[in-house]
Design an enzyme around this catalytic site. Structure first.
Site, PDB file in Angstrom:
ATOM      1  N   ASP A   7       0.863  -1.171   0.000  1.00 35.09           N
ATOM      2  CA  ASP A   7       0.000   0.000   0.000  1.00 35.09           C
ATOM      3  C   ASP A   7       0.909   1.233   0.000  1.00 35.09           C
ATOM      4  OD1 ASP A   7      -2.406   1.637   0.509  1.00 35.09           O
ATOM      5  OD2 ASP A   7      -1.506   1.881   2.486  1.00 35.09           O
ATOM      6  N   ASP A   9      -0.144   5.172   0.926  1.00 38.18           N
ATOM      7  CA  ASP A   9      -0.389   6.119   2.018  1.00 38.18           C
ATOM      8  C   ASP A   9      -0.519   5.378   3.341  1.00 38.18           C
ATOM      9  OD1 ASP A   9      -1.468   8.920   0.527  1.00 38.18           O
ATOM     10  OD2 ASP A   9      -1.756   7.067  -0.607  1.00 38.18           O
ATOM     11  N   ASP A 168      -1.464  -0.905   5.864  1.00 37.98           N
ATOM     12  CA  ASP A 168      -1.662  -0.301   7.184  1.00 37.98           C
ATOM     13  C   ASP A 168      -3.117  -0.289   7.605  1.00 37.98           C
ATOM     14  OD1 ASP A 168      -2.200   1.801   5.144  1.00 37.98           O
ATOM     15  OD2 ASP A 168      -2.562   3.041   6.897  1.00 37.98           O
TER      16      ASP A 168
END
Length: 218
Positions: A7, A9, A168
Site C-alpha cells: 500500500d 499512504d 496499514d
C-alpha cells in the site's frame, strides 16, 4: 518469481499533512471551515473522492454546491500539494533498495488516483523501485476487491505462495485475504483510527525492514 506488494499512504509514505492542506484549501474556496489532520488520517484509504466527501460532510453543513465543482477545486489543490510535505516512514527506502537488490519484484497497490500517485512517487524518486503501480483508477475495481492483487500476480508472472502484501489498514488486510496472499500490517498508518491488529493480519510488523528476510526463506 517472488513479489511484494505495498500500500502507499500510511505504509510507505506519510501523506496526511499534504492531503489535509489540499482538503482545507478546497473548503476555503467555498467559505467552509477547515478540518483537522487527525480527521483526515481517519478518512485516508478509500481514495480522494470518498475522503473529500467526508470532509465536506463534516464542514460544509447544508451548503449545496455541485459536487463536480468541489472535486475540480480539490484536484487543483492536491496537484499543488502532492509530494510537498510527505515523508517516507522509517526503513522504507533502505528496504526497497534491499528487496530490489535480491531480485524480488515490487509493486504498489493503492486506491489513490494515478495523477496524485505519480506526483508523490516522483517527488520522492520512488518509481525506480517498482515493477508495477496499480492505482485507484487503473482497473475497473479497487481495494478491497481481490482483482487488484490478482491482476498484479498475473502481469508479473508470480503466484500467491510466492507473494506478500503489506499495508496499514483493514482494507489492505481484507484485500490480501480475499486474494489468498499473506498480509503483513504496520501499526503506524491510518486505518480509520482503529488498531490494525483488529483486522487480524497474518503478521503485525513494526516496519517493513524484514521483507528481504521473508523472501530469503521461501
Amino acid at each position: 518469481m517472488a513479489l511484494v506488494m505495498y500500500d502507499l499512504d500510511g505504509t510507505l509514505l506519510d501523506t496526511a499533512t499534504e492531503i489535509t492542506q489540499a482538503v482545507n484549501l478546497t473548503l476555503l474556496d467555498f467559505e467552509c471551515r477547515g478540518v483537522d489532520e487527525s480527521d483526515v488520517r481517519r478518512w485516508i484509504g478509500h481514495g480522494t473522492g470518498w475522503l473529500m466527501q467526508q470532509a465536506w460532510a463534516a464542514s460544509a453543513g447544508q451548503k449545496n454546491e455541485p459536487w463536480e465543482k468541489v472535486m475540480e477545486r480539490f484536484i487543483v489543490h492536491y496537484q499543488e500539494t502532492a509530494g510537498t510535505s510527505s515523508t517516507p516512514f522509517p526503513k522504507v527506502i533502505e528496504t526497497l533498495e534491499k528487496v530490489k537488490s535480491i531480485g524480488v519484484k515490487q509493486a504498489i497497490v493503492t486506491n489513490k488516483e494515478t495523477r496524485f500517485t505519480d506526483r508523490v512517487l516522483a517527488a520522492h524518486d520512488l518509481k525506480k523501485y517498482f515493477d508495477m503501480i496499480i492505482c485507484g483508477d487503473t482497473l475497473p475495481v479497487k481495494k478491497p476487491h481481490p482483482g487488484v492483487i490478482e491482476h498484479c500476480l498475473n502481469e508479473l508472472h508470480t503466484s500467491v505462495g510466492h507473494s506478500l502484501f503489506i499495508g496499514d489498514s483493514e482494507i489492505d488486510v481484507a484485500t490480501a485475504k480475499a486474494a489468498g496472499v499473506i498480509c503483513w500490517a504496520v501499526p503506524y498508518g491510518y486505518n480509520h483510527g482503529r488498531p490494525i491488529s483488529m483486522a487480524d493480519p497474518d503478521r503485525l510488523v513494526p516496519d517493513i525492514s524484514d521483507v528481504p528476510n521473508y523472501f530469503r526463506g521461501i
